[in-house]
Motif scaffolding. Structure first.
Motif, short mmCIF file in Angstrom:
data_model
loop_
_atom_site.label_atom_id
_atom_site.label_comp_id
_atom_site.label_asym_id
_atom_site.label_seq_id
_atom_site.Cartn_x
_atom_site.Cartn_y
_atom_site.Cartn_z
N LYS A 41 0.83 -1.21 0.00
CA LYS A 41 0.00 0.00 0.00
C LYS A 41 0.87 1.26 0.00
CE LYS A 41 -3.70 -2.21 2.57
NZ LYS A 41 -4.32 -2.32 3.90
N GLU A 42 1.91 1.25 0.80
CA GLU A 42 2.76 2.44 0.94
C GLU A 42 3.53 2.76 -0.33
OE1 GLU A 42 2.98 4.61 3.64
OE2 GLU A 42 1.23 3.47 4.29
N LEU A 43 3.83 1.76 -1.14
CA LEU A 43 4.56 2.02 -2.38
C LEU A 43 3.80 2.95 -3.31
CD1 LEU A 43 6.21 -1.45 -3.07
CD2 LEU A 43 7.35 0.68 -2.40
N ALA A 44 2.50 3.03 -3.13
CA ALA A 44 1.70 3.97 -3.92
C ALA A 44 2.06 5.42 -3.59
CB ALA A 44 0.21 3.73 -3.68
N LYS A 45 2.73 5.64 -2.47
CA LYS A 45 3.13 6.99 -2.06
C LYS A 45 4.53 7.38 -2.54
CE LYS A 45 0.38 6.64 2.15
NZ LYS A 45 0.44 6.56 3.61
N MET A 46 5.15 6.54 -3.37
CA MET A 46 6.51 6.83 -3.81
C MET A 46 6.60 8.13 -4.61
SD MET A 46 8.89 5.23 -2.56
CE MET A 46 10.44 4.92 -3.34
N GLN A 48 4.85 10.82 -4.13
CA GLN A 48 4.85 11.89 -3.12
C GLN A 48 6.22 11.97 -2.44
OE1 GLN A 48 2.34 11.28 0.34
NE2 GLN A 48 2.41 13.45 0.88
N TRP A 49 6.82 10.81 -2.16
CA TRP A 49 8.13 10.78 -1.52
C TRP A 49 9.18 11.39 -2.45
CZ3 TRP A 49 10.07 10.74 3.06
CH2 TRP A 49 11.41 10.43 3.27
N ARG A 50 9.15 11.04 -3.72
CA ARG A 50 10.11 11.61 -4.67
C ARG A 50 9.94 13.12 -4.81
NH1 ARG A 50 8.57 6.78 -7.74
NH2 ARG A 50 10.20 5.24 -7.41
N ALA A 51 8.70 13.59 -4.79
CA ALA A 51 8.45 15.04 -4.84
C ALA A 51 9.01 15.71 -3.60
CB ALA A 51 6.95 15.31 -4.97
N PHE A 52 8.86 15.07 -2.45
CA PHE A 52 9.43 15.59 -1.21
C PHE A 52 10.95 15.71 -1.33
CE2 PHE A 52 11.68 14.24 2.67
CZ PHE A 52 11.44 15.34 3.47
N LEU A 53 11.60 14.68 -1.89
CA LEU A 53 13.06 14.71 -2.04
C LEU A 53 13.49 15.85 -2.95
CD1 LEU A 53 13.83 10.89 -2.37
CD2 LEU A 53 14.10 12.34 -0.34
N ARG A 54 12.74 16.09 -4.02
CA ARG A 54 13.07 17.22 -4.92
C ARG A 54 12.94 18.55 -4.19
NH1 ARG A 54 10.34 13.84 -8.45
NH2 ARG A 54 8.38 14.98 -8.22
N GLU A 55 11.87 18.72 -3.43
CA GLU A 55 11.69 19.96 -2.66
C GLU A 55 12.78 20.12 -1.61
OE1 GLU A 55 7.74 20.35 -1.07
OE2 GLU A 55 6.84 19.77 -2.98
N LEU A 56 13.15 19.02 -0.98
CA LEU A 56 14.22 19.07 0.02
C LEU A 56 15.53 19.49 -0.63
CD1 LEU A 56 14.81 18.57 3.02
CD2 LEU A 56 15.30 16.18 2.44
N GLY A 57 15.77 19.02 -1.85
CA GLY A 57 16.96 19.43 -2.60
C GLY A 57 16.99 20.92 -2.83
N ASN A 67 17.58 8.97 -1.87
CA ASN A 67 16.49 8.15 -1.38
C ASN A 67 17.10 6.88 -0.81
OD1 ASN A 67 14.14 6.80 -0.85
ND2 ASN A 67 13.54 6.53 -2.98
N ALA A 68 16.98 6.68 0.49
CA ALA A 68 17.55 5.51 1.15
C ALA A 68 16.47 4.54 1.61
CB ALA A 68 18.41 5.96 2.35
N THR A 69 15.29 4.63 0.99
CA THR A 69 14.17 3.77 1.36
C THR A 69 14.43 2.34 0.92
OG1 THR A 69 12.64 5.61 1.10
CG2 THR A 69 11.68 3.41 1.04
#
Length: 190
Positions: A41-46, A48-57, A67-69
């Motif tokens: 189920k959580e993999l569907a949020k990848m 969103q996670w990748r967008a978060f990493l771009r914003e963090l950059g 990404n160390a997931t």
């Protein structure tokens, strides 16, 4: 409202066992099955996670964001390294942000590595307080995680609370809530 230790332990018990009854069996334990189903189920949020990493950059332009997931761990995980000048350094460090998939909590920690030549010879994990050089990026990671995911920071006190669960390679009394909610080997960062 913050979760109590009892509530977090109850959540962790849904995904980790207190015994080795399913070791060497061909089938997974019910806890392992729930863990695998949750990751599906959580993999569907990848995205969103990748967008978060771009914003963090964008918020940390002088750092390398990774990404160390890994789906064997109980969290989404990012790694934030200071930019280096492609020359070997004896000491390196990374700040890691983790968002648990088990409970709406997160943590930020640091790892310092020592090298002899190109071989990693020693590492040290830091929870709170972090060394001064790690604090500024850790604060930005924490604020970004809270704003993006609406999760609460797990206190160091709760992170270090022993739990009667096995989270490989940790067994009681050495397993902590940190291991159960995030990662059992925090020093392993790519």
């Amino acid at each position: 409202m913050p979760f109590s230790a009892a509530e977090l332990l109850s959540i962790a018990r849904n995904y980790w066992r207190p015994d080795r009854d399913f070791d060497f069996r061909p089938e997974n334990s019910p806890e392992a099955e729930r863990f695998l189903e949750l990751w599906e189920k959580e993999l569907a949020k990848m995205d969103q996670w990748r967008a978060f990493l771009r914003e963090l950059g964008g918020a940390l332009p002088a750092f390398t964001i990774g990404n160390a997931t890994a789906t064997c761990d109980a969290c989404f995980r990012c790694s934030v390294y200071p930019a280096t000048e492609n020359k070997p350094q004896q000491r390196r460090w990374v700040v890691v942000g983790c968002v648990s998939i088990l409970a709406p909590v997160y943590t930020v920690y640091g790892v310092q590595y020592e090298y002899t030549g190109t071989e990693r010879t020693r590492d040290k994990v830091f929870l709170e307080p972090l060394p001064p050089e790690m604090q500024a990026p850790a604060d930005i990671i924490a604020r970004s995680i809270e704003a993006t995911f609406g999760v609460e920071k797990l206190s160091r006190e709760l992170s270090e609370m022993p739990v009667p669960l096995i989270v490989e390679p940790h067994e009681p009394p050495n397993t902590t809530l940190f291991h159960a909610l995030f990662i059992s080997r925090p020093e392993r960062v790519p």
